[in-house]
Design a protein around this motif. Structure first.
Motif, PDB file in Angstrom:
ATOM      1  N   HIS A 123       1.055  -1.251  -0.099  1.00 36.61           N
ATOM      2  CA  HIS A 123       0.074   0.080  -0.063  1.00 36.61           C
ATOM      3  C   HIS A 123       0.889   1.281   0.064  1.00 36.61           C
ATOM      4  O   HIS A 123       0.587   2.178  -0.520  1.00 36.61           O
ATOM      5  CB  HIS A 123      -1.067   0.080   1.300  1.00 36.61           C
ATOM      6  N   LEU A 124       2.083   1.228   0.733  1.00 36.32           N
ATOM      7  CA  LEU A 124       2.927   2.213   0.677  1.00 36.32           C
ATOM      8  C   LEU A 124       3.724   2.624  -0.430  1.00 36.32           C
ATOM      9  O   LEU A 124       3.714   3.609  -1.197  1.00 36.32           O
ATOM     10  CB  LEU A 124       3.951   2.216   1.825  1.00 36.32           C
ATOM     11  N   LEU A 125       3.736   1.510  -1.438  1.00 31.65           N
ATOM     12  CA  LEU A 125       4.576   1.565  -2.525  1.00 31.65           C
ATOM     13  C   LEU A 125       3.576   2.183  -3.649  1.00 31.65           C
ATOM     14  O   LEU A 125       4.002   2.655  -4.588  1.00 31.65           O
ATOM     15  CB  LEU A 125       5.088   0.026  -3.161  1.00 31.65           C
ATOM     16  N   ALA A 126       2.446   1.608  -3.696  1.00 26.26           N
ATOM     17  CA  ALA A 126       1.152   2.146  -4.475  1.00 26.26           C
ATOM     18  C   ALA A 126       1.081   3.553  -4.078  1.00 26.26           C
ATOM     19  O   ALA A 126       0.808   4.307  -5.147  1.00 26.26           O
ATOM     20  CB  ALA A 126      -0.064   1.272  -4.201  1.00 26.26           C
ATOM     21  N   ALA A 127       0.880   4.160  -2.957  1.00 24.50           N
ATOM     22  CA  ALA A 127       0.756   5.323  -2.601  1.00 24.50           C
ATOM     23  C   ALA A 127       1.846   6.222  -3.459  1.00 24.50           C
ATOM     24  O   ALA A 127       1.567   7.415  -3.549  1.00 24.50           O
ATOM     25  CB  ALA A 127       0.597   5.784  -1.375  1.00 24.50           C
ATOM     26  N   ALA A 128       2.840   5.748  -3.317  1.00 22.02           N
ATOM     27  CA  ALA A 128       4.210   6.453  -3.789  1.00 22.02           C
ATOM     28  C   ALA A 128       4.083   6.360  -5.441  1.00 22.02           C
ATOM     29  O   ALA A 128       5.107   7.015  -6.062  1.00 22.02           O
ATOM     30  CB  ALA A 128       5.318   5.961  -3.268  1.00 22.02           C
ATOM     31  N   GLY A 129       3.223   5.874  -5.860  1.00 23.47           N
ATOM     32  CA  GLY A 129       3.103   5.636  -7.299  1.00 23.47           C
ATOM     33  C   GLY A 129       4.140   4.857  -8.042  1.00 23.47           C
ATOM     34  O   GLY A 129       4.280   4.486  -9.244  1.00 23.47           O
ATOM     35  N   LEU A 130       4.695   3.641  -7.211  1.00 24.27           N
ATOM     36  CA  LEU A 130       5.594   2.922  -7.953  1.00 24.27           C
ATOM     37  C   LEU A 130       5.065   1.345  -8.339  1.00 24.27           C
ATOM     38  O   LEU A 130       5.813   0.635  -8.676  1.00 24.27           O
ATOM     39  CB  LEU A 130       6.612   2.374  -6.576  1.00 24.27           C
ATOM     40  N   LEU A 131       3.642   1.392  -8.257  1.00 22.84           N
ATOM     41  CA  LEU A 131       3.044   0.175  -8.656  1.00 22.84           C
ATOM     42  C   LEU A 131       2.092   0.433  -9.939  1.00 22.84           C
ATOM     43  O   LEU A 131       1.397  -0.435 -10.546  1.00 22.84           O
ATOM     44  CB  LEU A 131       2.316  -0.487  -7.370  1.00 22.84           C
ATOM     45  N   ASP A 132       2.079   1.609 -10.163  1.00 21.65           N
ATOM     46  CA  ASP A 132       1.185   1.961 -11.427  1.00 21.65           C
ATOM     47  C   ASP A 132       1.618   1.268 -12.558  1.00 21.65           C
ATOM     48  O   ASP A 132       2.576   1.394 -13.083  1.00 21.65           O
ATOM     49  CB  ASP A 132       1.242   3.520 -11.550  1.00 21.65           C
ATOM     50  N   GLY A 133       0.411   0.545 -13.188  1.00 23.71           N
ATOM     51  CA  GLY A 133       0.545   0.008 -14.391  1.00 23.71           C
ATOM     52  C   GLY A 133       1.252  -1.451 -14.116  1.00 23.71           C
ATOM     53  O   GLY A 133       1.590  -2.429 -15.075  1.00 23.71           O
ATOM     54  N   LYS A 134       1.625  -1.964 -12.756  1.00 23.24           N
ATOM     55  CA  LYS A 134       2.244  -3.199 -12.499  1.00 23.24           C
ATOM     56  C   LYS A 134       1.271  -4.009 -11.799  1.00 23.24           C
ATOM     57  O   LYS A 134       0.309  -3.635 -11.133  1.00 23.24           O
ATOM     58  CB  LYS A 134       3.470  -2.755 -11.649  1.00 23.24           C
ATOM     59  N   ARG A 135       1.692  -5.420 -11.990  1.00 22.26           N
ATOM     60  CA  ARG A 135       0.953  -6.369 -11.323  1.00 22.26           C
ATOM     61  C   ARG A 135       1.554  -6.548  -9.746  1.00 22.26           C
ATOM     62  O   ARG A 135       2.781  -6.494  -9.855  1.00 22.26           O
ATOM     63  CB  ARG A 135       1.189  -7.540 -11.882  1.00 22.26           C
TER      64      ARG A 135
END
Length: 332
Positions: A123-135
């Motif tokens: 959730h922290l990675l996603a909030a930092a935009g690091l998971l956008d477009g990734k599985r």
């Protein structure tokens, strides 16, 4: 003498962090150093906002080694981002995401060769935009939250861990050990990871596609009718079970039965029956020496081909491979 490649591993530390997320990976990397006579070069540090002690979710206090600001001054090989949750009065679990922590994760990730999360740290990675477009994966209990909060992330709640380029996400808390072993295998090869796994009394690694939880226990129904149907399915799992049979048992139409399953369990009756059969087959493979033919019959698959197809579809492995990895030796 073999040259030592220094690999700085930074674990993010903050108030309320899950304890095993923080303490599990260092133990695995420490064993890798021991097994390679320090040639692995791993150096693990805990980084926090300040040098003050941090209290984990288990109540154990941990001292940071460096601050986030100090960590951001150098080059990081692997950033490990753990997570934390809150549980409300109805036992609902929600991942916590502090904005100031997200900012530091983003800053540190820019200095990092490989970014990883364990459990709800995704959730922290996603909030930092690091998971956008990734599985990506996370603990199954917060996967719906991750998908709802971050539509750009392709959330897959089932695997133990997922690698997308230089970003790795792990599932449940104990999966941090599997993820750490996978990172070691990526750095040093399967042979070293195997030696570490043996020291941990673990399998080298569960397949990344291995399901992270027991399928039938995941869904929670809210009506007595569906609960009765679930028990009926379990009692009769070796028999042919059709929508017509279940509808007659529940005294509803076929169409209404399908609506009930989709509403209560999020899947069709056929999909649910298959999930229960796979779960029983998993148990039989782990705890018995029964042949695949006998297990297929006892679980209602009919043929071994049907059993194999269901395993590939749901667990991304075969019954034979699953038994090889997870068979529990019988004591005599």
């Amino acid at each position: 003498m073999q040259d030592i490649v220094r690999r700085l591993i930074v674990i993010v530390l903050f108030e309320g962090v899950d304890l095993l997320d923080v303490t599990g990976p260092p133990e695995v990397f420490s064993l890798a150093r021991r097994e390679t006579e320090d040639a692995a070069g791993y150096h693990v540090v805990l980084a926090a906002e300040s040098m003050d002690p941090v209290t984990t979710s288990a109540g154990v206090r941990i001292l940071p080694d460096i601050t986030f600001r100090e960590a951001a001054e150098g080059s990081i090989d692997t950033l490990i981002v753990p997570g934390s949750v809150e549980v409300d009065s109805e036992r609902r679990v929600r991942a916590l995401v502090a904005p100031e922590l997200v900012s530091w994760v983003k800053t540190l990730a820019d200095r990092t060769h490989r970014v990883t999360s364990v459990c709800v740290g995704a959730h922290l990675l996603a909030a930092a935009g690091l998971l956008d477009g990734k599985r990506a994966t996370t603990h199954w209990s917060t996967a719906p939250q991750l998908a709802a909060d971050h539509p750009a992330v392709k959330v897959d709640a089932d695997p133990i861990f997922i690698r997308e380029g230089n970003v790795w996400t792990g599932a449940g808390i104990s999966a941090c050990l599997d993820l750490s072993l996978a990172l070691i295998a990526d750095d040093l090869g399967e042979a070293v990871a195997l030696r570490v796994a043996r020291q941990l009394v673990m399998y080298l690694k569960r397949p990344s596609g291995q399901s992270q939880f027991s399928v039938p226990l995941e869904q929670v129904s809210t009506t007595r009718r569906i609960e009765d149907l679930r028990h009926h399915i379990m009692r009769n799992i070796s028999r042919p079970l059709t929508v017509v049979d279940l509808a007659e048992y529940a005294h509803v139409s076929d169409r209404h039965l399908t609506r009930l399953f989709k509403t209560e369990l999020g899947m069709t009756p056929h999909a649910y029956i298959e999930s229960v059969r796979v779960e029983k087959a998993r148990h039989d493979l782990e705890s018995s020496d029964a042949t695949l033919e006998r297990i297929a019959s006892a679980c209602g698959f009919g043929t071994t081909d049907t059993l194999v197809r269901a395993f590939r579809r749901r667990l991304n492995t075969t019954p034979t491979e699953y038994r090889r990895r997870f068979r529990v030796p019988q004591t005599r």
